[in-house]
Motif scaffolding. Structure first.
Motif, mmCIF file in Angstrom:
data_model
loop_
_atom_site.group_PDB
_atom_site.id
_atom_site.type_symbol
_atom_site.label_atom_id
_atom_site.label_comp_id
_atom_site.label_asym_id
_atom_site.label_seq_id
_atom_site.Cartn_x
_atom_site.Cartn_y
_atom_site.Cartn_z
ATOM 1 N N MET A 269 -65.034 -11.968 -27.453
ATOM 2 C CA MET A 269 -65.524 -12.839 -26.113
ATOM 3 C C MET A 269 -64.557 -13.222 -25.177
ATOM 4 S SD MET A 269 -66.573 -16.661 -27.554
ATOM 5 C CE MET A 269 -67.215 -15.777 -29.289
ATOM 6 N N HIS A 270 -64.785 -13.135 -24.048
ATOM 7 C CA HIS A 270 -63.938 -13.624 -22.793
ATOM 8 C C HIS A 270 -64.462 -15.001 -22.552
ATOM 9 C CE1 HIS A 270 -61.723 -9.653 -22.513
ATOM 10 N NE2 HIS A 270 -62.802 -9.294 -22.770
ATOM 11 N N ILE A 271 -63.455 -15.710 -22.144
ATOM 12 C CA ILE A 271 -63.784 -17.191 -21.576
ATOM 13 C C ILE A 271 -63.033 -17.294 -20.451
ATOM 14 C CG2 ILE A 271 -63.567 -19.519 -22.305
ATOM 15 C CD1 ILE A 271 -63.336 -19.101 -25.098
ATOM 16 N N HIS A 272 -63.688 -17.772 -19.490
ATOM 17 C CA HIS A 272 -63.246 -17.920 -18.106
ATOM 18 C C HIS A 272 -63.262 -19.438 -17.633
ATOM 19 C CE1 HIS A 272 -63.287 -13.690 -17.646
ATOM 20 N NE2 HIS A 272 -64.720 -13.439 -18.213
ATOM 21 N N CYS A 273 -62.343 -20.026 -17.453
ATOM 22 C CA CYS A 273 -62.312 -21.590 -17.187
ATOM 23 C C CYS A 273 -62.081 -21.614 -15.737
ATOM 24 C CB CYS A 273 -61.269 -22.277 -17.878
ATOM 25 S SG CYS A 273 -61.391 -22.156 -19.597
ATOM 26 N N VAL A 274 -63.283 -22.102 -14.692
ATOM 27 C CA VAL A 274 -63.163 -22.022 -13.417
ATOM 28 C C VAL A 274 -62.810 -23.278 -13.086
ATOM 29 C CG1 VAL A 274 -64.568 -21.544 -11.438
ATOM 30 C CG2 VAL A 274 -64.982 -20.131 -13.328
ATOM 31 N N THR A 275 -61.852 -23.624 -12.266
ATOM 32 C CA THR A 275 -61.354 -25.008 -11.746
ATOM 33 C C THR A 275 -61.415 -24.855 -10.252
ATOM 34 O OG1 THR A 275 -59.133 -24.157 -11.553
ATOM 35 C CG2 THR A 275 -59.682 -25.139 -13.717
ATOM 36 N N SER A 276 -61.285 -26.015 -9.758
ATOM 37 C CA SER A 276 -61.475 -26.418 -8.418
ATOM 38 C C SER A 276 -60.100 -26.136 -7.756
ATOM 39 C CB SER A 276 -61.745 -27.767 -8.104
ATOM 40 O OG SER A 276 -60.916 -28.689 -8.467
ATOM 41 N N ALA A 277 -58.878 -25.656 -8.413
ATOM 42 C CA ALA A 277 -57.717 -25.413 -7.598
ATOM 43 C C ALA A 277 -57.509 -23.899 -6.687
ATOM 44 C CB ALA A 277 -56.802 -25.076 -8.752
ATOM 45 N N GLN A 278 -57.280 -24.163 -5.587
ATOM 46 C CA GLN A 278 -56.975 -22.969 -4.707
ATOM 47 C C GLN A 278 -55.856 -22.887 -3.727
ATOM 48 O OE1 GLN A 278 -60.399 -23.546 -2.078
ATOM 49 N NE2 GLN A 278 -59.921 -25.858 -1.533
ATOM 50 N N GLY A 279 -55.708 -21.937 -3.114
ATOM 51 C CA GLY A 279 -54.374 -22.051 -2.241
ATOM 52 C C GLY A 279 -53.163 -21.279 -3.171
ATOM 53 N N VAL A 280 -51.898 -21.451 -2.542
ATOM 54 C CA VAL A 280 -50.745 -21.050 -3.306
ATOM 55 C C VAL A 280 -50.485 -21.842 -4.591
ATOM 56 C CG1 VAL A 280 -48.231 -20.516 -2.892
ATOM 57 C CG2 VAL A 280 -49.542 -20.188 -1.118
ATOM 58 N N GLY A 281 -50.376 -21.172 -5.629
ATOM 59 C CA GLY A 281 -49.880 -22.134 -6.653
ATOM 60 C C GLY A 281 -50.964 -22.560 -7.590
ATOM 61 N N ALA A 282 -52.330 -21.943 -7.093
ATOM 62 C CA ALA A 282 -53.627 -22.681 -7.812
ATOM 63 C C ALA A 282 -53.430 -22.168 -9.340
ATOM 64 C CB ALA A 282 -54.626 -21.965 -7.145
ATOM 65 N N GLN A 283 -52.911 -21.061 -9.854
ATOM 66 C CA GLN A 283 -52.940 -20.782 -11.261
ATOM 67 C C GLN A 283 -52.179 -21.668 -12.033
ATOM 68 O OE1 GLN A 283 -54.435 -18.281 -14.258
ATOM 69 N NE2 GLN A 283 -54.700 -18.237 -12.035
ATOM 70 N N ASN A 284 -51.263 -22.372 -11.493
ATOM 71 C CA ASN A 284 -50.338 -23.211 -12.319
ATOM 72 C C ASN A 284 -50.895 -24.410 -12.423
ATOM 73 O OD1 ASN A 284 -48.255 -21.306 -12.530
ATOM 74 N ND2 ASN A 284 -47.089 -22.261 -10.750
ATOM 75 N N ARG A 285 -51.867 -24.992 -11.201
ATOM 76 C CA ARG A 285 -52.455 -26.216 -11.296
ATOM 77 C C ARG A 285 -53.386 -26.310 -12.403
ATOM 78 N NH1 ARG A 285 -51.362 -25.808 -6.093
ATOM 79 N NH2 ARG A 285 -53.527 -25.006 -5.525
ATOM 80 N N ALA A 286 -54.138 -24.970 -12.255
ATOM 81 C CA ALA A 286 -55.315 -24.864 -13.576
ATOM 82 C C ALA A 286 -54.735 -24.800 -14.728
ATOM 83 C CB ALA A 286 -56.022 -23.425 -13.289
ATOM 84 N N ARG A 287 -53.590 -24.173 -14.993
ATOM 85 C CA ARG A 287 -52.881 -24.231 -16.346
ATOM 86 C C ARG A 287 -52.522 -25.609 -16.695
ATOM 87 N NH1 ARG A 287 -49.234 -18.892 -15.109
ATOM 88 N NH2 ARG A 287 -50.807 -17.359 -15.427
ATOM 89 N N ALA A 288 -52.060 -26.374 -15.932
ATOM 90 C CA ALA A 288 -51.743 -27.713 -16.219
ATOM 91 C C ALA A 288 -52.892 -28.614 -16.603
ATOM 92 C CB ALA A 288 -50.940 -28.508 -14.697
ATOM 93 N N LEU A 289 -54.181 -28.204 -15.917
ATOM 94 C CA LEU A 289 -55.288 -29.070 -16.363
ATOM 95 C C LEU A 289 -55.858 -28.768 -17.579
ATOM 96 C CD1 LEU A 289 -57.949 -30.624 -15.740
ATOM 97 C CD2 LEU A 289 -58.952 -28.411 -14.739
#
Length: 300
Positions: A269-289
């Motif tokens: 299975m694939h698991i997709h965690c959708v967060t409210s982060a957006q803009g430059v560096g959103a991936q790093n903020r989502a990983r921190a969460l």
């Protein structure tokens, strides 16, 4: 004792064991109406509420939210400059190019948008989790989807309009959108998916990090890109963190482990965690969460 009273006593004794008052016969209950699937519809609107508070939700609101604001805070002493006006390829007032496709010059600038200003109101948070699985044998027979549907229902606890919640979609079928010669045609079911929100999302996440990932063999963490990766790439500006689990991980869920023989075939299975982060560096903020929820990450 008089003779008249003695003759009345047997009569009272005979009528004492029965009800003299006439009663109406009990009304026959009407049969319940049934929906299009044949399920009985109750007379009242039954809505199930939460029976307990989510532990991970309390952890986010009481601890993790303040830590994320401290870790991702970026001080801006001055106001941001006004955004640059979008330059179109053709003049929109020109009648010769009015109905022509008019893309902006410079390509898509969505990955280069600045994130919103740091404040307690826009701290990154988890919005939903989507579990997605593609079944290769579904193109040959649709019955091969019954096992994955049962497994996702057991794992997520979600079903269509469960508990009277009309927004609950439950497990859905994934159908092909384009024609792949020899395999997929448009409209043919090829997999299953389920979207989790609210308490069900946090319950699934707690089971994942406490029971599945620690017992998964050769799992070092969710693979992430190297430190030299640009923050304005299309993938880096997305607040969605996706990772996959092998078929062996299905049997590690407690809901499946107690009745593992009922599922004849395992699947990944694939698991997709959708967060409210957006803009430059959103991936790093989502990983921190997600790292605050004890999901490990590892460099590739």
């Amino acid at each position: 004792m008089s003779a008249q009273a003695a003759s009345r006593t047997p009569r009272l004794a005979a009528t004492a064991g029965r009800n003299v008052r006439r009663t109406r016969p009990a009304a026959t209950p009407k049969p319940l109406k049934r929906d299009e699937k044949g399920v009985p519809i109750p007379h009242v609107n039954v809505i199930l509420r939460d029976t307990h508070r989510s532990r991970l939700a309390d952890h986010y609101h009481h601890t993790l939210q303040d830590d994320l604001l401290y870790m991702t805070y970026k001080h801006e002493p001055t106001a941001r400059p006004a955004p640059r006006p979008v330059r179109l390829a053709y003049d929109p007032n020109d009648p010769y190019t009015k109905h022509r496709f008019n893309p902006p010059l410079g390509g898509n600038r969505w990955p280069k948008q600045l994130p919103p200003p740091s404040s307690p109101d826009n701290v990154v948070q988890l919005e939903r989790i989507q579990i997605h699985s593609m079944i290769k044998g579904a193109t040959a027979s649709r019955t091969n989807l019954l096992g994955p549907i049962m497994a996702l229902r057991a794992i997520s606890g979600a079903s269509e309009k469960a508990g009277g919640q009309h927004t609950a979609e439950g497990v859905q079928l994934v159908k092909g959108r384009m024609n792949v010669q020899g395999w997929v045609r448009p409209g043919i079911p090829v997999g299953v998916k389920v979207d989790l929100k609210g308490p069900q999302m946090y319950d699934f996440l707690s089971v994942l990090v406490e029971f599945v990932l620690p017992r998964l063999r050769d799992f070092q963490g969710v693979v992430m890109e190297g430190p030299s990766n640009r923050l304005d790439k299309m993938s880096s500006a997305s607040g969605v963190v996706s990772f996959g689990l092998p078929p062996q991980a299905l049997g590690l869920f407690p809901q499946i482990e107690v009745n593992f023989d009922a599922y004849p075939q395992t699947f990944g299975m694939h698991i997709h965690c959708v967060t409210s982060a957006q803009g430059v560096g959103a991936q790093n903020r989502a990983r921190a969460l997600l790292s605050g929820f004890q999901i490990p990450f590892a460099r590739s």
